[in-house]
Design a protein around this motif. Structure first.
Motif, PDB file in Angstrom:
ATOM      1  N   GLU A 117       2.250  18.678 -18.467  1.00 12.53           N
ATOM      2  CA  GLU A 117       2.803  17.357 -18.784  1.00 12.53           C
ATOM      3  C   GLU A 117       3.594  16.773 -17.592  1.00 12.53           C
ATOM      4  O   GLU A 117       4.185  17.334 -16.631  1.00 12.53           O
ATOM      5  CB  GLU A 117       3.996  17.658 -19.951  1.00 12.53           C
ATOM      6  N   ARG A 118       3.654  15.234 -17.721  1.00  6.27           N
ATOM      7  CA  ARG A 118       4.524  14.557 -16.785  1.00  6.27           C
ATOM      8  C   ARG A 118       6.062  14.505 -16.992  1.00  6.27           C
ATOM      9  O   ARG A 118       6.418  14.694 -18.325  1.00  6.27           O
ATOM     10  CB  ARG A 118       3.924  13.202 -16.845  1.00  6.27           C
ATOM     11  N   PHE A 119       6.614  14.686 -15.574  1.00  9.06           N
ATOM     12  CA  PHE A 119       8.222  14.853 -15.947  1.00  9.06           C
ATOM     13  C   PHE A 119       8.914  14.185 -14.757  1.00  9.06           C
ATOM     14  O   PHE A 119       8.128  13.862 -13.647  1.00  9.06           O
ATOM     15  CB  PHE A 119       8.808  16.315 -16.065  1.00  9.06           C
ATOM     16  N   ALA A 120      10.153  13.893 -15.039  1.00 10.05           N
ATOM     17  CA  ALA A 120      10.980  13.242 -13.773  1.00 10.05           C
ATOM     18  C   ALA A 120      12.493  13.651 -13.989  1.00 10.05           C
ATOM     19  O   ALA A 120      12.816  13.608 -15.032  1.00 10.05           O
ATOM     20  CB  ALA A 120      10.769  11.653 -13.868  1.00 10.05           C
ATOM     21  N   ASP A 147      31.047  20.024 -20.580  1.00 10.73           N
ATOM     22  CA  ASP A 147      29.740  20.491 -20.751  1.00 10.73           C
ATOM     23  C   ASP A 147      28.857  19.366 -20.695  1.00 10.73           C
ATOM     24  O   ASP A 147      29.139  18.286 -20.566  1.00 10.73           O
ATOM     25  CB  ASP A 147      29.645  20.943 -22.452  1.00 10.73           C
ATOM     26  N   LEU A 148      27.572  19.632 -20.384  1.00  2.00           N
ATOM     27  CA  LEU A 148      26.678  18.753 -20.112  1.00  2.00           C
ATOM     28  C   LEU A 148      25.280  18.763 -21.028  1.00  2.00           C
ATOM     29  O   LEU A 148      24.773  19.963 -21.023  1.00  2.00           O
ATOM     30  CB  LEU A 148      26.167  18.807 -18.675  1.00  2.00           C
ATOM     31  N   LEU A 149      24.834  17.636 -21.565  1.00  2.00           N
ATOM     32  CA  LEU A 149      23.914  17.828 -22.401  1.00  2.00           C
ATOM     33  C   LEU A 149      22.724  17.036 -21.834  1.00  2.00           C
ATOM     34  O   LEU A 149      22.886  15.881 -21.158  1.00  2.00           O
ATOM     35  CB  LEU A 149      24.017  16.836 -23.688  1.00  2.00           C
ATOM     36  N   VAL A 150      21.797  17.881 -21.518  1.00  4.19           N
ATOM     37  CA  VAL A 150      20.180  17.218 -20.655  1.00  4.19           C
ATOM     38  C   VAL A 150      19.565  16.750 -21.823  1.00  4.19           C
ATOM     39  O   VAL A 150      19.002  17.329 -22.789  1.00  4.19           O
ATOM     40  CB  VAL A 150      19.801  18.254 -20.008  1.00  4.19           C
ATOM     41  N   VAL A 151      19.211  15.416 -21.853  1.00 12.48           N
ATOM     42  CA  VAL A 151      18.488  14.608 -22.672  1.00 12.48           C
ATOM     43  C   VAL A 151      17.196  14.117 -22.339  1.00 12.48           C
ATOM     44  O   VAL A 151      17.174  13.546 -21.240  1.00 12.48           O
ATOM     45  CB  VAL A 151      19.312  13.559 -23.505  1.00 12.48           C
ATOM     46  N   ASN A 152      16.147  13.872 -23.149  1.00 11.90           N
ATOM     47  CA  ASN A 152      14.692  13.484 -22.762  1.00 11.90           C
ATOM     48  C   ASN A 152      14.734  11.716 -23.265  1.00 11.90           C
ATOM     49  O   ASN A 152      14.970  11.702 -24.420  1.00 11.90           O
ATOM     50  CB  ASN A 152      13.625  14.256 -23.255  1.00 11.90           C
ATOM     51  N   THR A 153      14.275  11.268 -22.203  1.00 15.21           N
ATOM     52  CA  THR A 153      14.492   9.803 -22.602  1.00 15.21           C
ATOM     53  C   THR A 153      13.004   9.124 -22.734  1.00 15.21           C
ATOM     54  O   THR A 153      12.843   7.848 -22.965  1.00 15.21           O
ATOM     55  CB  THR A 153      14.791   8.986 -21.126  1.00 15.21           C
ATOM     56  N   SER A 154      12.107  10.105 -23.167  1.00 12.09           N
ATOM     57  CA  SER A 154      10.684   9.660 -23.512  1.00 12.09           C
ATOM     58  C   SER A 154      10.505   8.871 -24.805  1.00 12.09           C
ATOM     59  O   SER A 154      11.301   9.443 -25.793  1.00 12.09           O
ATOM     60  CB  SER A 154       9.629  11.038 -23.260  1.00 12.09           C
ATOM     61  N   ILE A 172      16.808  13.095 -18.372  1.00 11.00           N
ATOM     62  CA  ILE A 172      15.655  13.560 -17.572  1.00 11.00           C
ATOM     63  C   ILE A 172      14.388  12.916 -18.253  1.00 11.00           C
ATOM     64  O   ILE A 172      14.765  12.206 -19.391  1.00 11.00           O
ATOM     65  CB  ILE A 172      15.241  14.974 -17.308  1.00 11.00           C
ATOM     66  N   THR A 173      13.191  12.871 -18.067  1.00 10.33           N
ATOM     67  CA  THR A 173      12.044  12.601 -18.739  1.00 10.33           C
ATOM     68  C   THR A 173      10.713  13.573 -18.870  1.00 10.33           C
ATOM     69  O   THR A 173      10.756  14.072 -17.639  1.00 10.33           O
ATOM     70  CB  THR A 173      11.504  11.122 -18.209  1.00 10.33           C
ATOM     71  N   LEU A 174      10.286  13.937 -20.040  1.00 11.58           N
ATOM     72  CA  LEU A 174       9.176  14.763 -19.956  1.00 11.58           C
ATOM     73  C   LEU A 174       8.378  13.927 -21.192  1.00 11.58           C
ATOM     74  O   LEU A 174       8.797  14.130 -22.356  1.00 11.58           O
ATOM     75  CB  LEU A 174       9.531  16.314 -20.131  1.00 11.58           C
ATOM     76  N   HIS A 175       7.185  13.657 -20.698  1.00 15.14           N
ATOM     77  CA  HIS A 175       6.378  13.129 -21.799  1.00 15.14           C
ATOM     78  C   HIS A 175       5.376  14.265 -22.398  1.00 15.14           C
ATOM     79  O   HIS A 175       4.632  14.931 -21.783  1.00 15.14           O
ATOM     80  CB  HIS A 175       5.223  12.078 -20.991  1.00 15.14           C
ATOM     81  N   THR A 176       5.682  14.270 -23.872  1.00 13.77           N
ATOM     82  CA  THR A 176       5.138  15.573 -24.378  1.00 13.77           C
ATOM     83  C   THR A 176       3.494  15.270 -24.634  1.00 13.77           C
ATOM     84  O   THR A 176       3.309  13.871 -25.139  1.00 13.77           O
ATOM     85  CB  THR A 176       5.812  15.970 -25.694  1.00 13.77           C
TER      86      THR A 176
END
Length: 367
Positions: free
Chosen positions: A246-249, A67-74, A228-232
């Motif tokens: 919102e900005r994301f990468a 399994d893969l967890l996608v996590v936000n680094t913001s 990944i990154t998404l700035h809320t």
């Protein structure tokens, strides 16, 4: 970027009704008793309409190798700053850094219980005096749908320096007291995240219960992580508005890893609605994720559906919240209604310091 793009309105109030005030998490889990850590929250698990109840510490055995967890680094900003508009005291919430150097901001009236009373911005040219001789000038509404958020020019200092010297985390009335900024950072937050912005106005809170020990245990069991990154930007506890752009990468390495898991037997589980928005923004109609960065105005709804995400770990949302449309896109309306009925019946806690909800595919297996 000078204005929000057209976004559909929030969905209807759900049949399970309002959330009692006493179910708001007022303090972080680790402050509720001796010896507790961030992971001392409950975990509601939904597979279709089948629901089970767990401690968050059980998450590693609910996932499986591959399994893969996608996590936000913001990282979270100390985005609330006191100021004066004429003779009136206000609180400025700094939301989003625009491409032209302006900031999307929200003005609020302080009431001693968190900066919870929203006020209309404007008129055009309104000057807000901030600490250190800094001036903020409102230039235009962010959206034609209202005047809660404005694009503003800041003169006299860099905003990040201003926030570092005078800012505090945004908080709302349901919380008990102000908390240090460290309380609002997740274990995945990077001090200098990508995506062309300094961080998030409000914490990507689905990841808050993770501890370093939990991450190590998941890795030891074969669960992978894709950053990944998404700035809320700022949310609104009153308006329940759909998200603004919102900005994301999504970096190349994460895109490759997501595609590899999808090609195998693993499941892609997003940690938070921010992770869903970023990954789905980087996915083509063929479901292939490609490296991408910039602005996203994507709103994930049941009509649009999801192309990449198999599951979602998220907090509990108010019945009017537009985020519920995304949850329905992942798991279906029946699963969400059943899960929230169970959460209310078992008195789960809501909001950023509260309990969490894991949505997994209904694979016809017992939990």
């Amino acid at each position: 970027m000078t204005a929000a793009l057209g976004i559909p309105p929030a969905g209807p109030v759900r049949a399970w009704g309002r959330v009692p005030r006493e179910l708001s998490a007022r303090v972080p889990a680790e402050q509720r008793g001796p010896g507790l850590d961030r992971d001392a929250v409950r975990l509601l698990v939904s597979r279709g309409t089948q629901v089970s109840h767990h401690a968050f510490a059980e998450l590693p055995r609910l996932l499986r190798a591959g399994d893969l967890l996608v996590v936000n680094t913001s990282s979270t900003l100390a985005a609330a700053v006191d100021g004066w508009a004429g003779h009136t005291r206000v609180v400025v919430h700094f939301s989003t850094l625009g491409d032209d150097g302006r900031w999307a901001v929200e003005l609020r009236d302080p009431d001693g219980q968190g900066t919870t009373r929203a006020r209309a911005g404007g008129p055009l040219g309104t000057v807000v005096r901030l600490p250190g001789g800094v001036r903020l000038v409102l230039e235009e509404p962010l959206s034609t749908r209202g005047e809660r958020l404005w694009w503003a020019r800041v003169d006299g200092a860099e905003v990040c320096e201003l926030l570092g010297a005078y800012g505090r985390p945004i908080r709302y009335r349901y919380t008990e007291r102000d908390q240090p900024l460290s309380v609002y950072q997740t274990v995945f937050a990077l001090p200098d995240p990508p995506a062309g912005g300094p961080g998030s106005a409000e914490m990507p809170s689905a990841a808050r219960p993770f501890t370093h020990r939990m991450v190590a245990e998941l890795v030891s069991r074969g669960v992978q992580f894709a950053p990944i990154t998404l700035h809320t930007g700022v949310a609104s506890a009153e308006a329940h508005e759909p998200p603004y752009p919102e900005r994301f990468a999504v970096p190349e390495a994460s895109a490759r890893l997501i595609n590899a898991v999808r090609a195998g037997d693993g499941r892609v589980v997003a940690v938070g609605t921010t992770a869903v928005r970023a990954v789905e923004s980087a996915a083509g109609p063929d479901g292939v994720v490609r490296a991408a960065e910039g602005w996203t105005d994507l709103v994930v709804t049941p009509e649009r559906g999801v192309r990449v995400v198999d599951g979602l770990l998220t907090g509990l949302h108010e019945p009017e919240a537009s985020h519920l449309l995304m949850l329905e896109a992942v798991a279906g309306a029946a699963a969400i209604d059943r899960g929230y009925q169970e959460a209310l019946r078992h008195r789960y806690l809501w909001h950023e310091f509260g309990d969490v909800h894991l949505l997994l595919p209904d694979e016809g297996t017992s939990l």
